[in-house]
Design a protein around this motif. Structure first.
Motif: not given
Length: 320
Positions: A52-65
């Motif tokens: 589940s944590a990996i899913l969060i990181v994957t989905v929100t990565f474009p926002v951080v980038a």
């Protein structure tokens, strides 16, 4: 067009992170037969809490980038802080379940054939020690993004290279943090394995990955993402307190059942309800918000069914 030099720190960090497995296997090669199997089973089961944590990181990565590329470090900080809380909530819930239900879960999944009760006990013990490092694993997945999203590793062939777009020592900071974490893994593993066997290896893994997470959190300030540590650590502490209490209650619940399946279901349900209630009570925003939302939805009055008779069909004039 792939940029090999920009990809190099990412590849080096990935390799050093996976090196923990090789260290464990090397140190465990002198242990009794079956120990490596216990480690393998325990690692696979423990990783379930990370999905589940990996899913969060994957989905929100474009926002951080996008925020880092635009120089909006405040937006990047807010997103990272929110992701740290959400990832911790999900991983700690999974960790509490593993702590409470590890023997029942291992027996349900693996105890058949040559895999006996002694193997179940040994594997469950390793899972519980591994679980101490799961929150740090989730935090690393969240915190490493600001280090690697400043410079893209792929660009169009006709796009000129930006001024100052070169690899700096900060791009290698995660690799250095991981190497120090590996040194802790080796030190703890070498010191503890002769006395505690597989549990010593698992403890080294947890200690090393936690060291890396602490170094990455400190290094984010150098990257321009100054986390509000009292706020972040306070939220983590509330979630941790809820997870510890939920794990204890779940463990007590598993003792009421003798078969693995009822024990896992009873313990898992207790952990889920306890974590939700205690997280909301302790003021953890990642738990309190969803819980209050569900309660408000449950209390919302449902519209009463209509008792009016159906409208009569409109008569059409008959043609001649």
């Amino acid at each position: 067009m792939l940029i090999p030099l920009a990809l190099l720190p990412v590849a080096a960090f990935t390799l050093t992170r996976q090196a923990q497995v090789f260290i464990e296997r090397y140190l465990g090669s002198d242990l009794p037969p079956g120990t490596i199997s216990h480690l393998n089973y325990a690692a696979k089961v423990s990783q379930l809490a990370m999905t589940s944590a990996i899913l969060i990181v994957t989905v929100t990565f474009p926002v951080v980038a996008r925020a880092m590329a635009a120089g909006d470090f405040t937006a990047a900080r807010d997103r990272v802080e929110k992701d740290l809380g959400q990832a911790a909530a999900l991983v700690l819930l999974g960790t509490a379940f593993l702590m409470a239900c590890a023997p029942a879960l291992v027996a349900l999944l693996f105890e058949r054939g040559a895999f006996g009760a002694a193997d179940t006990s040994a594997t469950a013990a390793v899972i519980r020690v591994y679980s101490f490092g799961l929150p740090a694993q989730a935090m690393i997945g969240v915190m490493v993004r600001p280090y690697f999203c400043v410079r893209p590793v792929v660009r169009r062939a006709d796009t000129p290279r930006a001024e100052g777009d070169r690899i700096t020592w900060l791009d290698w900071y995660p690799v250095g943090a991981m190497l120090l974490g590996l040194a802790v893994t080796v030190a703890v593993g070498v010191g503890a394995t002769p006395h505690f066997g597989a549990l010593g290896l698992a403890a080294g893994n947890a200690a090393g990955i936690t060291t890396t997470a602490a170094l990455l959190m400190r290094g984010l300030m150098l990257r321009g993402v100054a986390l509000r540590l009292p706020r972040v650590l306070g939220g983590q502490a509330r979630l941790l307190a809820a997870a510890l209490a939920a794990a204890a209650l779940g463990w007590l619940a598993t003792r009421a059942a003798t078969d693995p399946l009822p024990a896992a279901l009873l313990g898992g349900g207790t952990v889920l309800l306890s974590f939700a209630a205690l997280g909301a009570l302790f003021g953890a925003a990642e738990v309190r918000g969803p819980v209050l939302g569900l309660l408000a939805r449950a209390r919302r009055p449902q519209p009463a069914p209509s008792t009016a008779p159906p409208a009569a069909a409109e008569e059409r004039p008959h043609g001649r």
